[in-house]
Scaffold this motif. Structure first.
Motif, PDB file in Angstrom:
ATOM      1  N   THR A 137       1.062  27.669 -27.459  1.00  0.00           N
ATOM      2  CA  THR A 137      -0.223  27.766 -28.151  1.00  0.00           C
ATOM      3  C   THR A 137      -1.406  27.852 -27.197  1.00  0.00           C
ATOM      4  O   THR A 137      -2.445  28.393 -27.552  1.00  0.00           O
ATOM      5  N   ASP A 138      -1.250  27.346 -26.003  1.00  0.00           N
ATOM      6  CA  ASP A 138      -2.395  27.290 -25.095  1.00  0.00           C
ATOM      7  C   ASP A 138      -2.978  28.678 -24.820  1.00  0.00           C
ATOM      8  O   ASP A 138      -4.127  28.954 -25.130  1.00  0.00           O
TER       9      ASP A 138
ATOM     10  N   SER B  96       3.189  27.910 -13.349  1.00  0.00           N
ATOM     11  CA  SER B  96       2.556  27.628 -14.640  1.00  0.00           C
ATOM     12  C   SER B  96       2.179  28.926 -15.353  1.00  0.00           C
ATOM     13  O   SER B  96       2.434  29.095 -16.549  1.00  0.00           O
ATOM     14  N   ALA B  97       1.586  29.853 -14.609  1.00  0.00           N
ATOM     15  CA  ALA B  97       1.148  31.110 -15.208  1.00  0.00           C
ATOM     16  C   ALA B  97       2.332  31.911 -15.742  1.00  0.00           C
ATOM     17  O   ALA B  97       2.295  32.469 -16.841  1.00  0.00           O
ATOM     18  N   ALA B  98       3.406  31.977 -14.966  1.00  0.00           N
ATOM     19  CA  ALA B  98       4.583  32.738 -15.379  1.00  0.00           C
ATOM     20  C   ALA B  98       5.199  32.161 -16.642  1.00  0.00           C
ATOM     21  O   ALA B  98       5.634  32.896 -17.550  1.00  0.00           O
ATOM     22  N   ALA B  99       5.237  30.825 -16.730  1.00  0.00           N
ATOM     23  CA  ALA B  99       5.811  30.184 -17.913  1.00  0.00           C
ATOM     24  C   ALA B  99       5.003  30.530 -19.163  1.00  0.00           C
ATOM     25  O   ALA B  99       5.558  30.843 -20.229  1.00  0.00           O
TER      26      ALA B  99
ATOM     27  N   ASN C 267      10.602  39.963 -10.228  1.00  0.00           N
ATOM     28  CA  ASN C 267      11.040  38.942 -11.188  1.00  0.00           C
ATOM     29  C   ASN C 267       9.883  38.362 -12.003  1.00  0.00           C
ATOM     30  O   ASN C 267      10.055  37.385 -12.718  1.00  0.00           O
ATOM     31  N   TRP C 268       8.739  38.968 -11.846  1.00  0.00           N
ATOM     32  CA  TRP C 268       7.580  38.495 -12.613  1.00  0.00           C
ATOM     33  C   TRP C 268       7.720  38.925 -14.069  1.00  0.00           C
ATOM     34  O   TRP C 268       8.258  40.007 -14.368  1.00  0.00           O
ATOM     35  N   PRO C 269       7.207  38.107 -14.993  1.00  0.00           N
ATOM     36  CA  PRO C 269       7.212  38.540 -16.396  1.00  0.00           C
ATOM     37  C   PRO C 269       6.239  39.696 -16.613  1.00  0.00           C
ATOM     38  O   PRO C 269       5.274  39.853 -15.864  1.00  0.00           O
ATOM     39  N   GLU C 270       6.527  40.530 -17.596  1.00  0.00           N
ATOM     40  CA  GLU C 270       5.622  41.620 -17.940  1.00  0.00           C
ATOM     41  C   GLU C 270       4.240  41.068 -18.281  1.00  0.00           C
ATOM     42  O   GLU C 270       4.115  39.963 -18.816  1.00  0.00           O
ATOM     43  N   ASN C 271       3.216  41.837 -17.949  1.00  0.00           N
ATOM     44  CA  ASN C 271       1.822  41.531 -18.315  1.00  0.00           C
ATOM     45  C   ASN C 271       1.170  40.463 -17.438  1.00  0.00           C
ATOM     46  O   ASN C 271       0.041  40.056 -17.704  1.00  0.00           O
ATOM     47  N   LEU C 272       1.880  40.003 -16.393  1.00  0.00           N
ATOM     48  CA  LEU C 272       1.285  39.050 -15.450  1.00  0.00           C
ATOM     49  C   LEU C 272       0.858  39.829 -14.205  1.00  0.00           C
ATOM     50  O   LEU C 272       1.629  40.599 -13.629  1.00  0.00           O
TER      51      LEU C 272
ATOM     52  N   ARG D   3       5.555  34.275 -20.101  1.00  0.00           N
ATOM     53  CA  ARG D   3       6.857  34.518 -20.729  1.00  0.00           C
ATOM     54  C   ARG D   3       6.846  34.062 -22.191  1.00  0.00           C
ATOM     55  O   ARG D   3       7.392  34.739 -23.072  1.00  0.00           O
ATOM     56  N   THR D   4       6.228  32.925 -22.404  1.00  0.00           N
ATOM     57  CA  THR D   4       6.168  32.402 -23.770  1.00  0.00           C
ATOM     58  C   THR D   4       5.337  33.305 -24.668  1.00  0.00           C
ATOM     59  O   THR D   4       5.716  33.616 -25.801  1.00  0.00           O
ATOM     60  N   VAL D   5       4.194  33.749 -24.126  1.00  0.00           N
ATOM     61  CA  VAL D   5       3.315  34.601 -24.920  1.00  0.00           C
ATOM     62  C   VAL D   5       3.955  35.968 -25.166  1.00  0.00           C
ATOM     63  O   VAL D   5       3.810  36.548 -26.240  1.00  0.00           O
ATOM     64  N   ASN D   6       4.668  36.476 -24.171  1.00  0.00           N
ATOM     65  CA  ASN D   6       5.364  37.742 -24.389  1.00  0.00           C
ATOM     66  C   ASN D   6       6.335  37.637 -25.559  1.00  0.00           C
ATOM     67  O   ASN D   6       6.442  38.547 -26.395  1.00  0.00           O
ATOM     68  N   ALA D   7       7.033  36.509 -25.630  1.00  0.00           N
ATOM     69  CA  ALA D   7       7.966  36.303 -26.741  1.00  0.00           C
ATOM     70  C   ALA D   7       7.192  36.154 -28.047  1.00  0.00           C
ATOM     71  O   ALA D   7       7.588  36.679 -29.098  1.00  0.00           O
ATOM     72  N   GLU D   8       6.045  35.472 -27.974  1.00  0.00           N
ATOM     73  CA  GLU D   8       5.229  35.259 -29.179  1.00  0.00           C
ATOM     74  C   GLU D   8       4.663  36.568 -29.709  1.00  0.00           C
ATOM     75  O   GLU D   8       4.595  36.777 -30.924  1.00  0.00           O
TER      76      GLU D   8
END
Length: 377
Positions: free
Chosen positions: A64-65, A45-48, A13-18, A51-56
């Motif tokens: 942005t962080d 925190s890392a997963a969130a 269930n981990w996001p891709e690229n983590l 996921r955001t960066v994957n979408a970005e």
């Protein structure tokens, strides 16, 4: 092609690229570049963030962080001004005065109240409010800075720091500048010249005023003029203004005569030759500060000392206008030569490439009466 290795059950269930190393430290790997970014040990925190960066990375929006770290740090407006200025200096051959002038404009943008913002977060309202406030006190500067800011953001668009079509300066209007400086009339010129002639040791200013009027050149060119430029019946002038290598070059006949004062260029140049040995046409005749007899007079001295004698002349100042300056001698010259020899002659003498520029100089701004002349029958 071999199939991708299945994820461990706990990572399904981990996001891709983590990723996580053997010590529990989490990190993100950019799928395109392979570059990695540490995220600490807090999985939630890392997963969130990932996921955001994957979408970005798919649509260039989101957190942005981590994204700023991927983009090699925050690109603030101030930081981009630094990079823009360095690129400007390296692009083509530029004169020191031009670099200095543009540097002042870039510095104004660098010190704007919103310059610490990321460049993509600067709004049109930020720009408009700032320019409007500047225009209240310094309209000309505000107009120039507005142009420079537009170029700064345009270059940021080209480099991908802001989205194309999102230049926040583009929708704003350049401040309207109403020139308040008085044009110099011939009567004004003669009044100041009379005061200069009354003073001791001011022969250089008298010569500078007459030379400026008769040859129509800028104070920079008058200040640097050498007697060696007078040869073969001409005054040879390579104007200081213009792109390096593309300056206008003039051969002005020594026989050039200005009816309004009854002097030729040759007359004025002969007057500039005195008992002081000097290579410079306009030179000090006595020690003044660091200036020694025979040394050239700095261009800023033309303006500053002229102001002193202008004030002594007590010129009548039109309502709403500021006092005339040494630079206005060039405009007066253009108007007098237009009257005597026509617009094209004045354009050639001033070294202008366009009639539009000459028109700016020959506009008296309502301070002179225009005679309605009858053609001979």
């Amino acid at each position: 092609m071999a199939a991708a290795r299945k994820r461990e059950a706990k990572r399904r269930n981990w996001p891709e690229n983590l990723y996580e190393n053997g010590k529990g430290y989490l990190w993100f790997r950019h799928p395109d570049t392979g570059e990695t970014f540490g995220l600490g040990r807090d999985f939630k925190s890392a997963a969130a963030k990932v996921r955001t960066v994957n979408a970005e990375l798919a649509r260039r929006k989101g957190d942005t962080d981590l994204l700023e770290r991927i983009d090699h740090g925050k690109m603030t407006l101030a930081k981009w001004c630094d990079e823009f200025e360095e690129a400007y200096k390296k692009k083509g051959q530029k004169k020191a005065d031009t670099i200095k002038t543009v540097g002042h404009q870039i510095n104004a943008v660098r010190n704007a109240p919103f310059a610490a913002k990321q460049i993509r977060e600067v709004t049109t309202n930020d720009i408009a409010t700032w320019i409007d406030e500047m225009a209240k006190k310094h309209p000309t500067m505000a107009s120039l800075v507005h142009i420079r800011a537009r170029n700064i953001f345009r270059s940021a668009e080209a480099k991908g720091h802001i989205e194309l079509g999102k230049n926040p300066v583009a929708p704003t209007e350049k401040p309207h500048v109403i020139v308040t400086r008085s044009r110099m009339t011939l009567d004004d010129f003669n009044a100041v010249l009379a005061k200069v002639r009354e003073a001791k040791g001011m022969r250089w200013l008298e010569n500078a005023m007459l030379l400026g009027l008769v040859c129509g050149q800028r104070r920079e060119d008058l200040s640097g003029m050498l007697f060696s430029q007078v040869k073969d019946g001409f005054l040879w002038v390579q104007q200081s203004k213009g792109k390096s290598g593309y300056e206008t070059k003039l051969r002005i006949p020594l026989a050039l005569y200005l009816p309004a004062i009854g002097m030729s260029l040759d007359d004025v140049l002969k007057q500039c030759r005195d008992t002081i040995v000097s290579r410079h046409v306009i030179h000090h005749v006595r020690t003044v500060g660091l200036g020694k007899p025979g040394s050239p007079v700095a261009k800023d001295s033309f303006s500053e000392v002229f102001k002193q004698y202008r004030d002594l002349a007590d010129l009548k100042l039109p309502a709403g206008k500021t006092p005339t300056t040494f630079h206005e001698i060039r405009s007066l010259s253009a108007r007098l030569y237009t009257e005597a020899y026509g617009k094209e002659f004045a354009k050639a003498l001033l070294g202008h490439k366009s009639a539009k520029m000459t028109a700016l100089y020959t506009d008296s701004r309502g301070q002179e009466w225009q005679e309605v002349k009858l053609k001979a029958s």
